[in-house]
Scaffold this motif. Structure first.
Motif, mmCIF file in Angstrom:
data_model
loop_
_atom_site.group_PDB
_atom_site.id
_atom_site.type_symbol
_atom_site.label_atom_id
_atom_site.label_comp_id
_atom_site.label_asym_id
_atom_site.label_seq_id
_atom_site.Cartn_x
_atom_site.Cartn_y
_atom_site.Cartn_z
ATOM 1 N N HIS A 64 4.294 -3.957 6.192
ATOM 2 C CA HIS A 64 4.251 -4.260 4.753
ATOM 3 C C HIS A 64 2.872 -3.929 4.183
ATOM 4 N N GLU A 68 1.945 -1.152 1.296
ATOM 5 C CA GLU A 68 1.243 -1.500 0.059
ATOM 6 C C GLU A 68 0.025 -0.609 -0.156
ATOM 7 N N SER A 71 1.106 2.872 -1.267
ATOM 8 C CA SER A 71 1.509 2.833 -2.677
ATOM 9 C C SER A 71 0.287 2.793 -3.589
ATOM 10 N N ALA A 72 -0.706 1.994 -3.219
ATOM 11 C CA ALA A 72 -1.904 1.865 -4.049
ATOM 12 C C ALA A 72 -2.634 3.194 -4.168
ATOM 13 N N ARG A 90 -5.624 -3.749 -3.448
ATOM 14 C CA ARG A 90 -4.290 -4.036 -2.903
ATOM 15 C C ARG A 90 -4.413 -4.717 -1.546
ATOM 16 N N THR A 94 -2.730 -8.328 -0.835
ATOM 17 C CA THR A 94 -1.723 -8.465 0.217
ATOM 18 C C THR A 94 -2.163 -9.468 1.277
#
Length: 200
Positions: A64, A68, A71-72, A90, A94
């Motif tokens: 996960h 993340e 994606s960032a 991020r 997270t």
């Protein structure tokens, strides 16, 4: 009475936190089952041994985190400074939501050379390092940020610097800052790091 239904996600989040707080040896599977009000057999049937549960929990949490960060960086566009800022923010968000991620690294890094630490390092720590610091290497090559080993920045970002903010947010209050806006504190810390990196 029918057994209580608990999702794999809830089980793995709870297992990761238990291993992170207590260490592998200190985390009792039976105590975890009692906390979640499930049978020991339920956990065994889903994940197998304690070692298999540890690996499943680590994979669940760190996949996960990697997703993340990817994606960032993608959402930040092509500017390396924006990518570095976005991935650091991020990362903090997270790990603040799942403090066990940093805590379990700290637990296992106290036993370097062990199979669990090697698994964490090669499967997640090294790839996260490469992903997060790729923009920094580009900026160094362009002379925009100061030269030096990028691993210095990685250790500050992920463990006792920004990582500590993510894994132990209660530290603000113990240092005298009450009711801290976590997002504002994260943004301030990231900007301080980025400012310190710029070539003089």
């Amino acid at each position: 009475m029918r057994p209580r239904l608990v999702s794999d996600e809830v089980l793995l989040d709870a297992a990761l936190l238990a291993f992170a707080e207590l260490g592998y040896e200190g985390a009792s599977v039976r105590a975890l089952c009692r906390r979640l009000d499930i049978s020991h057999n339920t956990l065994n049937q889903r994940f197998g041994s304690k070692d298999q549960l540890w690996h499943a929990a680590v994979d669940h949490g760190f996949k996960h985190l990697v997703g993340e960060l990817l994606s960032a960086v993608t959402e930040a566009g092509t500017d390396p400074f924006d990518q570095l800022r976005a991935s650091a923010l991020r990362f903090l968000a997270t790990t603040r939501a799942n403090p066990g991620l940093i805590q379990i690294i700290n637990q296992e890094s106290a036993r370097p050379g062990g199979s669990r630490y090697e698994y964490l390092f090669h499967r997640y720590i090294a790839p996260i390092n490469e992903l997060g610091l790729r923009p920094l290497r580009q900026l160094q090559a362009e002379g925009v940020v100061r030269p030096g080993p990028v691993s210095t920045i990685f250790f500050y970002l992920t463990t006792y610097g920004l990582g500590l903010m993510g894994s132990h947010p209660e530290s603000f209050a113990s240092l005298g800052d009450k009711d801290v806006d976590q997002e504002q504190a994260a943004a301030q810390a990231v900007e301080m790091v980025l400012d310190s990196l710029r070539a003089r």
